[in-house]
Design an enzyme around this catalytic site. Structure first.
Site: not given
Ligand code: NMX
Ligand code: MLT
Length: 434
Positions: A318, A327, A374
């Site tokens: 990231h 998340r 993701d």
């Protein structure tokens, strides 16, 4: 008039002096120095945007209006009967106002959305005009773009409205857009992957449940949708999608033009598309394994092979985060509870173990790239029957539009800092070397 609009009117009047004070008294305040490395790194760590909506701490993850994600899931009341996840409308209320809503305020917003959800016929015709096998994100973007015709804000601006009142038509546009996105997205899904027949929305359902209904998916897909849209709603303003919407909106292009542009940025493999890349990449491994779960060593080899072929490992790393994305954790906990035996979840679980040390050993990333949002989202979609992974980024796009919309009405609120943004961000190489 909706309760939300009244609340916003009051808050805007309270907040304006704060922004004015910042402008009048702190304009010369030096925020940061900027290095060439930061510029080459894609504006890495440069503090040059203003938002009240969300804040991303590298070690902690995202906070929405000051609340961590676990706090959001705990505090947002109420839940639909039998539901595990809060209403998406509750989050929308929080992002718009900064306040945790009451049950009545959530009900009021659910009602607002159901009044605004009908999509003009020509938007369906735009979708129908696409040739088969179109990129779902391109279709989604074009449908949103076409709806610029509906912009109340653009009409008001043309008619000549005071800039102090611009937030009102911006607010109307933002709710109109959010209410319509699930209808548009589910029709694109029906066109591309089902029989092309639209399942008509149910005005008695909340956004998450209505989306599940229009996608033709049974429970708990309503909760999966609520969770998905809530966790994807915002990630500060500096990522490609939010920043693009902010930038386009800063010229006072309407929310349809801005959101369509945002969708185009989200569609890249280093950004939102990574969620489907994870599934594509894992499917390839599953094919090679003939359905067997790989051993830890086999998985390590597959990761190294990918890296040696010059590709990135999707779902890991990231630009800002230096720990496992919360998340990711929320979705992992959901998966451990609901789908622990899912074969692809087992793959993802193994990746969680093997990838960070390998990327650290490879030595490129400064910190071991931990899993991001993701790495987990596609597995859950797949498990509940949404196996067409080309569609996953559209889901991300619906969620991200919520944060964009909250920021958008804020454009009208703040006004001052968003004038034709980024006029002088470039450095001139010739001047630099002279
Ligand atoms: N696999 C292989 N190499 C990686 C990875 C990864 N997952 N993550 C970082 N690196 C490399 C990166 O490519 C860079 O190499 P180079 O110097 O050759 O350009 C080096 O490590 C340093 O990268 P960082 O500074 O740690 O990260 P950066 O900000 O450049 O990149 C991403 C951030 C997200 C683009 C990167 O981690 C990546 O490509 N991840 C895989 C794609 C992905 O999951 N994207 C989704 C991000 C979240 N989202 O939803 O948008
Ligand atoms: C996002 O949600 O936008 C991604 O995690 C990318 C980012 O924040 O840079």
């Amino acid at each position: 008039m909706s309760n939300l609009k009244e609340v916003l009117r009051e808050k805007i009047n309270q907040q304006r002096p704060r922004t004015q004070k910042l402008h009048d008294e702190f304009s010369d305040f030096v925020v940061d120095k900027v290095t060439i490395g930061q510029i080459l790194g894609g504006m890495r760590g440069i503090k040059c945007l203003v938002t009240d909506i969300s804040y991303l701490d590298p070690k902690e993850g995202i906070r929405y209006r000051g609340y961590t994600l676990p706090e959001i899931f705990e505090k947002l009341p109420p839940r639909a009967k039998g539901a595990e996840m809060p209403y998406v409308e509750g989050l929308i209320y929080l992002l718009y106002t900064g306040d945790i809503p009451t049950k009545n305020q959530v009900d009021d917003l659910i009602d607002e959305f159901s009044k605004r959800r009908i999509v003009p016929r020509y938007v369906y015709e735009v979708i129908d005009a696409w040739p088969c096998c179109g990129n779902p994100m391109a279709i989604f973007s074009s449908a949103i773009l076409a709806m610029s015709r509906e912009s109340f804000f653009a009409k008001k601006y043309k008619a000549g409205v005071s800039k102090m009142d611009l937030w009102e038509p911006m607010y109307e546009d933002s709710l109109n857009l959010l209410a319509k996105l699930p209808e548009i997205a589910s029709y694109i899904y029906a066109k591309l992957y089902r029989d092309g027949k639209r399942i008509v929305g149910n005005p008695d359902l909340d956004l998450g449940a209505n989306f599940a209904h229009m996608m033709g998916k049974a429970k708990p897909y309503d909760d999966v949708s609520r969770m998905h849209f809530i966790i994807h709603a915002d990630h500060e303003s500096g990522n490609v999608s939010a920043h693009t919407a902010h930038l386009v909106g800063s010229s006072l292009s309407d929310i349809y033009l801005s959101t369509s542009a945002m969708i185009n940025g989200l569609a890249g493999p280093l950004h939102g598309l990574a969620n489907q890349e994870v599934l594509r990449w894992l499917q390839d491994l599953m094919d090679k394994m003939g359905g067997e779960t790989p051993t830890e060593n086999e998985m390590k080899q597959y990761v190294w092979d990918t890296l040696h072929s010059g590709q990135v490992i999707p779902g890991f790393g990231h630009a800002v985060l230096r720990k496992t994305d919360p998340r990711y954790t929320i979705q992992r906990e959901f998966s451990l509870k609901h789908i622990p035996e899912d074969p692809i979840f087992k793959y993802v679980d193994l990746l969680y173990k093997v990838v960070p040390p390998i990327l650290q050993e490879q030595g490129k990333a400064k910190n071991p790239p931990w899993p991001n949002v993701d790495a987990q989202s596609g597995v859950i979609q797949w498990h509940y029957g949404l196996t067409e992974y080309d569609f996953y980024t559209v889901l991300f796009g619906i969620g991200r539009s919520i944060g964009i919309a909250a920021t958008w009405y804020g454009t009208g609120l703040y006004n001052i800092h968003l004038k034709d943004q980024n006029r002088s961000l470039q450095i001139c190489w010739k001047k630099l070397w002279a």
